[in-house]
Design a protein around this motif. Structure first.
Motif, PDB file in Angstrom:
ATOM      1  N   ALA A  13     -59.319   8.979  22.422  1.00 25.21           N
ATOM      2  CA  ALA A  13     -58.355   8.396  21.497  1.00 25.21           C
ATOM      3  C   ALA A  13     -57.707   9.464  20.637  1.00 25.21           C
ATOM      4  N   GLN A  14     -56.404   9.360  20.477  1.00 29.06           N
ATOM      5  CA  GLN A  14     -55.661  10.363  19.736  1.00 29.06           C
ATOM      6  C   GLN A  14     -56.039  10.381  18.263  1.00 29.06           C
ATOM      7  N   ASP A  15     -56.594   9.315  17.756  1.00 27.28           N
ATOM      8  CA  ASP A  15     -56.957   9.272  16.339  1.00 27.28           C
ATOM      9  C   ASP A  15     -58.382   9.745  16.100  1.00 27.28           C
ATOM     10  N   ASP A  16     -59.011  10.317  17.105  1.00 25.67           N
ATOM     11  CA  ASP A  16     -60.368  10.842  16.966  1.00 25.67           C
ATOM     12  C   ASP A  16     -60.273  12.228  16.345  1.00 25.67           C
ATOM     13  N   LYS A  17     -60.401  12.320  15.043  1.00 26.82           N
ATOM     14  CA  LYS A  17     -60.166  13.554  14.308  1.00 26.82           C
ATOM     15  C   LYS A  17     -61.375  14.485  14.362  1.00 26.82           C
ATOM     16  N   MET A  18     -61.108  15.757  14.052  1.00 29.14           N
ATOM     17  CA  MET A  18     -62.178  16.729  13.928  1.00 29.14           C
ATOM     18  C   MET A  18     -62.938  16.480  12.635  1.00 29.14           C
ATOM     19  N   VAL A  19     -64.261  16.355  12.734  1.00 30.70           N
ATOM     20  CA  VAL A  19     -65.096  16.108  11.567  1.00 30.70           C
ATOM     21  C   VAL A  19     -66.127  17.225  11.467  1.00 30.70           C
ATOM     22  N   PRO A  20     -66.092  18.026  10.402  1.00 33.14           N
ATOM     23  CA  PRO A  20     -67.082  19.102  10.256  1.00 33.14           C
ATOM     24  C   PRO A  20     -68.502  18.550  10.293  1.00 33.14           C
ATOM     25  N   THR A  21     -69.402  19.303  10.870  1.00 33.65           N
ATOM     26  CA  THR A  21     -70.790  18.869  10.970  1.00 33.65           C
ATOM     27  C   THR A  21     -71.701  20.078  10.808  1.00 33.65           C
ATOM     28  N   PRO A  22     -72.908  19.902  10.276  1.00 35.99           N
ATOM     29  CA  PRO A  22     -73.829  21.040  10.157  1.00 35.99           C
ATOM     30  C   PRO A  22     -74.143  21.645  11.525  1.00 35.99           C
ATOM     31  N   ILE A  23     -74.434  22.926  11.520  1.00 32.19           N
ATOM     32  CA  ILE A  23     -74.818  23.595  12.764  1.00 32.19           C
ATOM     33  C   ILE A  23     -76.121  22.967  13.264  1.00 32.19           C
ATOM     34  N   PRO A  24     -76.140  22.458  14.484  1.00 26.21           N
ATOM     35  CA  PRO A  24     -77.368  21.817  14.981  1.00 26.21           C
ATOM     36  C   PRO A  24     -78.474  22.834  15.256  1.00 26.21           C
ATOM     37  N   ALA A  25     -79.688  22.370  15.205  1.00 22.08           N
ATOM     38  CA  ALA A  25     -80.821  23.229  15.547  1.00 22.08           C
ATOM     39  C   ALA A  25     -80.737  23.610  17.017  1.00 22.08           C
ATOM     40  N   GLN A  26     -80.962  24.865  17.294  1.00 26.75           N
ATOM     41  CA  GLN A  26     -80.941  25.376  18.666  1.00 26.75           C
ATOM     42  C   GLN A  26     -82.166  26.275  18.865  1.00 26.75           C
ATOM     43  N   PRO A  27     -83.347  25.671  18.817  1.00 28.18           N
ATOM     44  CA  PRO A  27     -84.578  26.475  18.799  1.00 28.18           C
ATOM     45  C   PRO A  27     -84.793  27.304  20.059  1.00 28.18           C
ATOM     46  N   ASN A  28     -84.213  26.891  21.175  1.00 28.68           N
ATOM     47  CA  ASN A  28     -84.448  27.616  22.420  1.00 28.68           C
ATOM     48  C   ASN A  28     -83.372  28.644  22.746  1.00 28.68           C
ATOM     49  N   ALA A  29     -82.361  28.752  21.868  1.00 28.31           N
ATOM     50  CA  ALA A  29     -81.276  29.698  22.132  1.00 28.31           C
ATOM     51  C   ALA A  29     -81.792  31.139  22.043  1.00 28.31           C
ATOM     52  N   ILE A  30     -81.396  31.945  23.012  1.00 29.51           N
ATOM     53  CA  ILE A  30     -81.815  33.341  23.080  1.00 29.51           C
ATOM     54  C   ILE A  30     -80.602  34.236  22.868  1.00 29.51           C
ATOM     55  N   GLU A  31     -80.651  35.111  21.876  1.00 30.99           N
ATOM     56  CA  GLU A  31     -79.539  36.035  21.659  1.00 30.99           C
ATOM     57  C   GLU A  31     -79.452  37.013  22.828  1.00 30.99           C
ATOM     58  N   LEU A  32     -78.229  37.280  23.256  1.00 30.79           N
ATOM     59  CA  LEU A  32     -78.015  38.093  24.450  1.00 30.79           C
ATOM     60  C   LEU A  32     -77.912  39.586  24.156  1.00 30.79           C
ATOM     61  N   GLY A  33     -77.832  39.946  22.905  1.00 29.09           N
ATOM     62  CA  GLY A  33     -77.837  41.366  22.568  1.00 29.09           C
ATOM     63  C   GLY A  33     -76.530  42.087  22.806  1.00 29.09           C
ATOM     64  N   THR A  34     -75.428  41.343  22.910  1.00 29.17           N
ATOM     65  CA  THR A  34     -74.127  41.979  23.099  1.00 29.17           C
ATOM     66  C   THR A  34     -73.470  42.331  21.776  1.00 29.17           C
ATOM     67  N   GLY A  35     -74.146  42.048  20.670  1.00 28.71           N
ATOM     68  CA  GLY A  35     -73.645  42.444  19.367  1.00 28.71           C
ATOM     69  C   GLY A  35     -72.741  41.406  18.744  1.00 28.71           C
ATOM     70  N   ALA A  36     -72.410  41.651  17.484  1.00 28.31           N
ATOM     71  CA  ALA A  36     -71.488  40.768  16.779  1.00 28.31           C
ATOM     72  C   ALA A  36     -70.065  41.061  17.224  1.00 28.31           C
ATOM     73  N   LEU A  37     -69.221  40.052  17.205  1.00 30.38           N
ATOM     74  CA  LEU A  37     -67.832  40.220  17.606  1.00 30.38           C
ATOM     75  C   LEU A  37     -67.142  41.135  16.605  1.00 30.38           C
ATOM     76  N   PRO A  38     -66.564  42.240  17.062  1.00 26.86           N
ATOM     77  CA  PRO A  38     -65.925  43.182  16.132  1.00 26.86           C
ATOM     78  C   PRO A  38     -64.800  42.527  15.338  1.00 26.86           C
ATOM     79  N   GLY A  39     -64.796  42.770  14.037  1.00 33.62           N
ATOM     80  CA  GLY A  39     -63.716  42.295  13.191  1.00 33.62           C
ATOM     81  C   GLY A  39     -63.814  40.857  12.751  1.00 33.62           C
ATOM     82  N   ALA A  40     -64.812  40.122  13.227  1.00 32.93           N
ATOM     83  CA  ALA A  40     -64.937  38.708  12.856  1.00 32.93           C
ATOM     84  C   ALA A  40     -65.494  38.589  11.445  1.00 32.93           C
ATOM     85  N   THR A  41     -64.907  37.705  10.651  1.00 28.64           N
ATOM     86  CA  THR A  41     -65.342  37.517   9.269  1.00 28.64           C
ATOM     87  C   THR A  41     -65.749  36.079   8.965  1.00 28.64           C
ATOM     88  N   SER A  42     -65.255  35.111   9.738  1.00 31.02           N
ATOM     89  CA  SER A  42     -65.585  33.713   9.472  1.00 31.02           C
ATOM     90  C   SER A  42     -66.946  33.366  10.049  1.00 31.02           C
TER      91      SER A  42
END
Length: 319
Positions: free
Chosen positions: A35-64
């Motif tokens: 539906a076109q009226d389905d707006k973006m709604v901010p939500t807390p970052i969900p828990a991701q306990p099994n996520a594994i960082e890949l070690g490629t580093g932080a995105l250069p220049g990113a501030t947000s």
């Protein structure tokens, strides 16, 4: 990075940047044809306990900071600066030894983590296939939701569209994401014994921008080398197919507003190279249908994909 088929293909078949714009616009305006009226709604970052960082580093220049929102009854991430991989492992009693790295789409500005990520991975694990959702780094967007929405509007306004880039520059624009993809393959193969995976049977499936990343990873070659690939509603520009290119599964809706009107050069390229390819063109489905349960036959793409990987021996342990 050396020249490859991806660069050549976009030199003659349309720029990568144009494709990125199309997928971003697809997400902003037509994801899942909800539906076109389905707006973006901010939500807390969900828990991701099994996520594994890949070690490629932080995105250069990113501030947000990384943030999430809900739209089209699904969860999306944006401003991802650190790449992760989340395993979804099958019941050992039904594990086949095959694995798939899942790359959600979102125009390289957001990631459809639920509809094109976790839901796909769970469904694969239920079939005995280990699945790994790749949360790759994204191009930065404003941290606030109104700013993000304005940036998307400006990006696709007639006056804001950038000129067609040089193919080499376009490929360089995906360097962080390709690095994340390669790191994902390296991690899965490194821990293959622990996860009961055959390192020679690790494939990749991507949606929209994720399909672009899947194809770019395949054509870049070197250390990733997916054993089989799935491209779901991605662009179909012709490419120079590498030697021993993997079997490829492609699904697209004929009413996709972004990729259904540019020919099927990619399919022709695979066939001309005499490499295995299966192509499903659904009458209806729009763009971004993913795992949404719709009344169109495009909803059947996953069952067709499972039958296809089964045909290639991925649904039973290797002899």
């Amino acid at each position: 990075m050396k020249s490859n088929g991806f660069e050549k293909s976009h030199g003659r078949g349309g720029s990568l940047r144009a494709g990125l714009a199309a997928v971003g616009l697809a997400l902003a305006l037509a994801t899942g044809a909800q539906a076109q009226d389905d707006k973006m709604v901010p939500t807390p970052i969900p828990a991701q306990p099994n996520a594994i960082e890949l070690g490629t580093g932080a995105l250069p220049g990113a501030t947000s900071p990384e943030s999430w929102h809900r739209q089209y009854k699904s969860l999306f991430a944006r401003n991802v600066t650190v790449a992760t991989l989340t395993p979804f492992l099958p019941d050992p009693a039904k594990a086949t030894g095959a694995a798939v790295i899942v790359a959600p789409g979102g125009g390289f500005r957001t990631l459809s983590m639920e509809n094109e990520g976790w839901d796909v991975a769970r469904a694969l694990a239920d079939k005995g296939v280990a699945a790994f959702v790749l949360k790759y780094r994204l191009n930065p967007t404003p941290p606030d939701m109104p700013g993000f929405e304005r940036s998307m509007t400006e990006m696709f306004s007639a006056t804001a569209r950038p000129p067609r880039p040089d193919p080499q520059a376009a490929m360089a624009g995906l360097a962080p994401q390709i690095a994340d993809s390669r790191a994902a393959f390296a991690l899965v193969r490194q821990r293959a014994a622990e996860w009961r995976i055959d390192p020679d049977r690790v494939g990749m499936i991507g949606f929209s921008a994720g399909a672009m990343l899947t194809l770019a990873t395949t054509l870049a070659g070197d250390d990733a080398k997916p054993a089989f690939i799935g491209l779901i509603y991605g662009p179909l520009s012709p490419v120079t197919v590498p030697t021993e290119a993997p079997p490829m599964f492609v699904a697209l809706a004929a009413d996709d507003p972004f990729f259904a009107h540019g020919g099927v050069g990619l399919i022709d390229s695979w066939r001309a190279a005499k490499r295995p390819v299966e192509f499903h063109l659904y009458e209806q489905g729009g763009h971004g249908f993913g795992m949404y349960q719709k009344t169109t036959t495009s909803t059947g793409w996953f069952d067709a994909y499972v039958r296809w990987i089964g045909m290639h021996g991925m649904l039973k342990p290797k002899a």
